[in-house]
Design an enzyme around this catalytic site. Structure first.
Site, mmCIF file in Angstrom:
data_model
loop_
_atom_site.group_PDB
_atom_site.id
_atom_site.type_symbol
_atom_site.label_atom_id
_atom_site.label_comp_id
_atom_site.label_asym_id
_atom_site.label_seq_id
_atom_site.Cartn_x
_atom_site.Cartn_y
_atom_site.Cartn_z
ATOM 1 N N LYS A 34 0.870 -1.185 0.000
ATOM 2 C CA LYS A 34 0.000 0.000 0.000
ATOM 3 C C LYS A 34 0.901 1.228 0.000
ATOM 4 C CE LYS A 34 -3.823 1.846 2.846
ATOM 5 N NZ LYS A 34 -4.585 1.607 4.100
ATOM 6 N N SER A 91 -9.394 1.619 3.252
ATOM 7 C CA SER A 91 -8.529 2.319 2.330
ATOM 8 C C SER A 91 -7.489 1.420 1.647
ATOM 9 C CB SER A 91 -7.801 3.447 3.060
ATOM 10 O OG SER A 91 -6.968 2.903 4.063
ATOM 11 N N SER A 151 -9.570 -0.610 7.540
ATOM 12 C CA SER A 151 -9.013 -0.404 6.204
ATOM 13 C C SER A 151 -8.306 -1.613 5.605
ATOM 14 C CB SER A 151 -8.038 0.776 6.206
ATOM 15 O OG SER A 151 -8.754 1.980 6.094
#
Lengths: 525, 124
Positions: A91, A167, A191
């Site tokens: 990420k 996210s 997330s």
């Protein structure tokens, strides 16, 4: 089965036996990226529903050098590590030396990190091969990935008209589509778990402090947890083996021994006590039309997935304990609105256009104007919203009623978990079983913009962040539209190994189920 | 029973706050925007003020939660008992190996100095 679809465990095994080379495994992952991903996210790009768009930066050369190094080690008779040659993604909220580390924001678009985050360094030291950096909500602020400054934002591989969640949406989408077997995500309110649920993969939020935050671009420093996204429970355990443990560079990384998370993972659930709570069967939200709080039961299909999981776990020997009270669950979102905003505002003050990152090119009279122009031009709406709210609720005259109060409400949320897991208590559960999300993946554009509704997507996941306890989301079925449903297990502090064992037991018990044979749309046919 | 007094920070005897029902006014909003060192266009400002007030409504629920006087504030969820608290690092200065790379990130440099526009001075 193609190489790109093998689990990390299978792939590392084949590579160690030299039946497949690390370079071949990398080529397979790169071919999959080329086949399904489409254009990577870029500044000033446009949304697009023709590809997965998991990536911001593909680090092909770096990956090739790492894969070749793994093969060279094997050729020399050395041990290349437990993740030998396994392609993984990161990420883009983690710094990786000499690669763009953008946080999905214009303000860091040109930032080349001078050091590598601890969990990434540990995966590479274990032999993992980093394919690249994947997209996310800007600074992780969202549950759909639509807020990224890098467009097109990721889409859900099961249905490209829907969001992958967020996210860590790029992480979950990439893993679901076979673009790397593993991904390193972060979870501040859900997330990792919410996108894992939306994309039909496994996502584990470890205990706060289990995995170092060194090199994680901070959002909510008291809540952020790095953790694994994987296609199987065992792969998540393998990844935990690599990333968990104390770190001299993070004073909040707990000094606890790191177990082998794969040890005993297939020992089953006989004798384990798994709780169900009525407080997780409903969602409570604020109705702006009426000005009232309203509660609704979870959608039937999602409630049924939890029931099915409970029945299955009971069949294989777990004791299901019903009626575990978790009365403060509903306060998770209001408390989060306050705590996370204060921490976000504090963490975002460092972006000022002076030392690194974006600087406004506008002609300015003084330094203060430079700050305002830089931050005004380069932060998207979601960071701006969090900064403003954080400043409001922590202002001297409001801090007692909002921030200080929210910090105390967090104690109440924690006390629910302490009571449920208390070995001397009324329920003595080893874990709670709940739904991960109140809906399956929603259509792109349907929720984005309504910051309150978007936040309530995290209602069932955020209590574990407040309490700091570990929680795992695993696939639990498909809805009528063929979209994945996630179920969640939440356990006591540092009980990741026990959660992984329960999740693996459920995975094995449902292996032959029809829904397990379904594949994401982008891989079908 | 008294009312919540913003100036005094009083809390009602039973631990429940009086309803807040505050709204962020355009004036307060402008003040926040200044404090946050942001510059917003009109459309952004309108959206953000609207969302802030919607969020405040959701946050108001906190006021209705009974809190005992001894309910502690948390710094994070997991209690860091001494046994799991990592020892502090030795307080030793060390040169970062990437000084040039770090300096190279600055938008404008002059030798070893980062260049910025005039720093405003105010008479206090």
């Amino acid at each position: 089965m193609e190489l790109a679809d093998l689990s990390a465990q299978q792939l590392a095994d084949l590579i160690r036996k030299k039946e497949v080379s690390a370079v071949e495994a990398l080529e397979a992952a790169l071919a999959r990226v080329a086949a399904v991903d489409g254009a990577p996210g870029a500044l000033d790009g446009q949304p697009d529903a023709e590809g997965v768009h998991a990536f911001i930066t593909l680090t092909e050369e770096r990956a090739r050098a790492q894969a070749e190094a793994v093969d060279a080690k094997l050729a020399a008779g050395e041990v290349p590590g437990p993740l030998a040659g396994v392609p993984f993604t990161v990420k883009d909220i983690f710094t990786v030396k000499d690669t763009p580390s953008t946080a999905g924001s214009r303000i860091l678009a040109n930032f080349g990190a001078p050091y590598t985050a601890t969990p990434v360094a540990r995966m590479e030291a274990a032999g993992g091969v980093m394919l690249g950096k994947v997209n996310l909500d800007e600074f992780t602020y969202g549950s759909s990935n639509e807020s990224s400054a890098f467009q097109p934002a990721p889409r859900n591989p099961w249905d490209l008209d829907t969001v992958p969640g967020g996210s860590s949406g790029g992480s979950a989408a990439a893993v679901a589509a076979g673009e790397g077997a593993l991904s390193l995500g972060t979870d501040t309110a859900g997330s990792i778990r919410q996108p894992a649920a939306f994309c039909g993969v496994v996502g584990l939020k470890p205990t706060y402090g289990r995995v170092s935050r060194y090199g994680l671009i901070a959002f909510g420093s008291s809540l952020d947890c790095p953790g694994p996204v994987a296609r199987s429970v065992t792969d998540a355990a393998l990844m935990m083996n690599a990333i968990a443990g104390p770190d001299a560079r993070d004073a909040t990384a707990a000094a606890v021994p790191t177990p082998d998370f794969t040890a005993g993972i297939e020992d089953g659930v006989k004798g384990m006590r798994i709780g169900l709570s009525p407080d997780y069967d409903q969602i409570t939200f604020f109705n702006h039309e009426t000005g009232e709080l309203e509660s609704q039961p979870l959608p039937k299909e999602i409630a049924q997935a939890v029931e099915r999981a409970a029945d299955k776990l009971s069949e294989i020997g777990a004791r299901i304990v019903e009626g575990v009270p978790m009365p403060h669950t509903r306060y998770g979102i209001p408390a989060y609105f306050v705590i996370s905003r204060v921490e976000a505002a504090s963490n975002l003050h460092r972006y000022d256009g002076v030392k690194y990152g974006y600087r406004s090119a506008a002609k300015v009279g003084d330094l203060r104007e430079l700050y305002r122009k830089t931050r005004g031009e380069a932060f998207g709406l979601q960071p701006k919203l969090r900064i403003l709210m954080g400043m409001y609720v922590s202002a001297a005259q409001y801090s007692e009623q909002y921030y200080q109060r929210a910090l105390r409400v967090r104690s109440l949320i924690r006390s629910d978990f302490d009571a449920a897991f208390d070995p001397e208590g009324a329920h003595k559960v080893d874990a709670l079983l709940t739904a991960t999300t109140p809906t399956t993946a929603f259509k792109a554009g349907d929720v984005y913009g309504d910051s309150v509704l978007m936040q309530y997507a995290d209602q069932l996941t955020v209590p574990a962040n407040h309490a700091g306890v570990p929680a795992i989301s695993m696939p639990g079925g498909l809805d009528a539209g063929g979209l994945p449903i996630g179920v969640q297990l939440i356990g006591p502090d540092f009980a990741e190994a026990s959660l992984l064992r329960m999740a693996r037991a459920y995975e094995m018990a449902t292996e032959a189920d029809a829904w397990r044979q379904q594949r994401p749309m982008v891989l079908a046919g | 029973m008294g009312r919540w007094d913003y100036s005094m920070g009083a809390i009602l005897a039973d631990g429940i706050l009086a309803p807040m029902a505050e709204k962020i006014t355009p004036e307060t909003f402008q003040h926040l925007v200044q404090l946050a060192a942001l510059e917003l266009d009109e459309a952004e400002a309108e959206y953000l003020l609207g969302e802030l007030n919607k969020q405040l409504q959701a946050i108001e629920e906190l006021a209705a939660i009974p809190l005992e006087a001894d309910t502690p504030a948390t710094s994070h969820g997991v209690p860091y008992a001494d046994a799991i608290r990592p020892p502090l690092r030795a307080d030793q200065a060390a040169l970062d190996p990437n000084v040039e790379a770090i300096k190279g990130q600055a938008p404008e440099m002059d030798d070893d100095y980062i260049v910025v526009p005039d720093i405003p001075k105010e008479d206090l």
